[in-house]
Write a protein that holds these residues in place. Sequence first.
Motif, PDB file in Angstrom:
ATOM      1  N   GLN A  49     -38.250  14.267 -93.994  1.00  0.00           N
ATOM      2  CA  GLN A  49     -39.598  13.889 -93.583  1.00  0.00           C
ATOM      3  C   GLN A  49     -40.675  14.619 -94.386  1.00  0.00           C
ATOM      4  N   ILE A  50     -40.309  15.652 -95.119  1.00  0.00           N
ATOM      5  CA  ILE A  50     -41.284  16.423 -95.890  1.00  0.00           C
ATOM      6  C   ILE A  50     -41.590  15.684 -97.185  1.00  0.00           C
ATOM      7  N   SER A  51     -42.863  15.490 -97.462  1.00  0.00           N
ATOM      8  CA  SER A  51     -43.310  14.839 -98.698  1.00  0.00           C
ATOM      9  C   SER A  51     -43.860  15.900 -99.644  1.00  0.00           C
ATOM     10  N   VAL A  69     -47.720  16.354-100.657  1.00  0.00           N
ATOM     11  CA  VAL A  69     -48.563  15.795 -99.600  1.00  0.00           C
ATOM     12  C   VAL A  69     -48.647  16.748 -98.414  1.00  0.00           C
ATOM     13  N   ASP A  70     -47.506  17.193 -97.926  1.00  0.00           N
ATOM     14  CA  ASP A  70     -47.479  18.053 -96.742  1.00  0.00           C
ATOM     15  C   ASP A  70     -48.026  19.440 -97.056  1.00  0.00           C
ATOM     16  N   THR A  71     -48.635  20.043 -96.047  1.00  0.00           N
ATOM     17  CA  THR A  71     -49.191  21.389 -96.167  1.00  0.00           C
ATOM     18  C   THR A  71     -48.436  22.324 -95.230  1.00  0.00           C
ATOM     19  N   LYS A  72     -48.841  23.596 -95.233  1.00  0.00           N
ATOM     20  CA  LYS A  72     -48.196  24.574 -94.355  1.00  0.00           C
ATOM     21  C   LYS A  72     -48.347  24.192 -92.885  1.00  0.00           C
ATOM     22  N   THR A  98     -48.724  21.105 -91.573  1.00  0.00           N
ATOM     23  CA  THR A  98     -47.869  19.960 -91.212  1.00  0.00           C
ATOM     24  C   THR A  98     -46.403  20.364 -91.173  1.00  0.00           C
ATOM     25  N   ILE A  99     -45.999  21.276 -92.057  1.00  0.00           N
ATOM     26  CA  ILE A  99     -44.615  21.772 -92.035  1.00  0.00           C
ATOM     27  C   ILE A  99     -44.369  22.540 -90.744  1.00  0.00           C
ATOM     28  N   ASP A 127     -45.806  22.084 -87.903  1.00  0.00           N
ATOM     29  CA  ASP A 127     -45.728  21.126 -86.800  1.00  0.00           C
ATOM     30  C   ASP A 127     -44.413  20.359 -86.797  1.00  0.00           C
ATOM     31  N   GLU A 128     -43.900  19.982 -87.978  1.00  0.00           N
ATOM     32  CA  GLU A 128     -42.693  19.166 -88.075  1.00  0.00           C
ATOM     33  C   GLU A 128     -41.411  19.981 -87.909  1.00  0.00           C
ATOM     34  N   ARG A 157     -49.971  23.088-100.685  1.00  0.00           N
ATOM     35  CA  ARG A 157     -49.147  21.884-100.528  1.00  0.00           C
ATOM     36  C   ARG A 157     -47.717  22.182-100.974  1.00  0.00           C
TER      37      ARG A 157
END
Length: 165
Positions: A55-57, A60-63, A65-66, A68-69, A116
């Motif tokens: 799910q990690i892009s 695109v993904d930041t610290k 969003t990581i 949270d996921e 990112r």
Amino acid sequence: MSDRIFPQKTATGVLSWVSTLAKAVLGLTLILSLTACVAQFRNHGYVPSEEQLAQISVGVDTKETIKDEIGTPGTEGILDSSAWYYVRSQFRHLGAFEPKEVDRQVVAISFDAQGRVSNVERFGLEQGRVVVLSRRVTDDGVKGITFLQQLFGNLGNVSAEQLLQ
């Protein structure tokens, strides 16, 4: 048939009852001692699954969003937080022997200057030495000299003039 193998010695059957109890205790002790030698496995740490890592892009993904996921990392970069490390180890405990590490997984997520994701890597036990986590060690400046050598070596280095100052 049990009377032929274990004949009754008394009329009250007390000897038979004690004999049966002794056999039960002996059997229970034998079973418990064998189960103490069974390997037990313990997991330490957390590593995200392949589905979570998919799910990690990258780029695109930041610290945030990581976080949270996947969740917060077990370890961050030492000097700066340009990388997050998720580490999981599995140890086998066998009786009274020292625990042995049988599996280790390390997931390293690197970030660029903007925060990112720039890279996602997974390492196993055989590759665990690739991730070099540097450590800060304070150097005492004393090489090959024991405490007593330091103590007695300074006895002749102090003069009376230095003591009066």
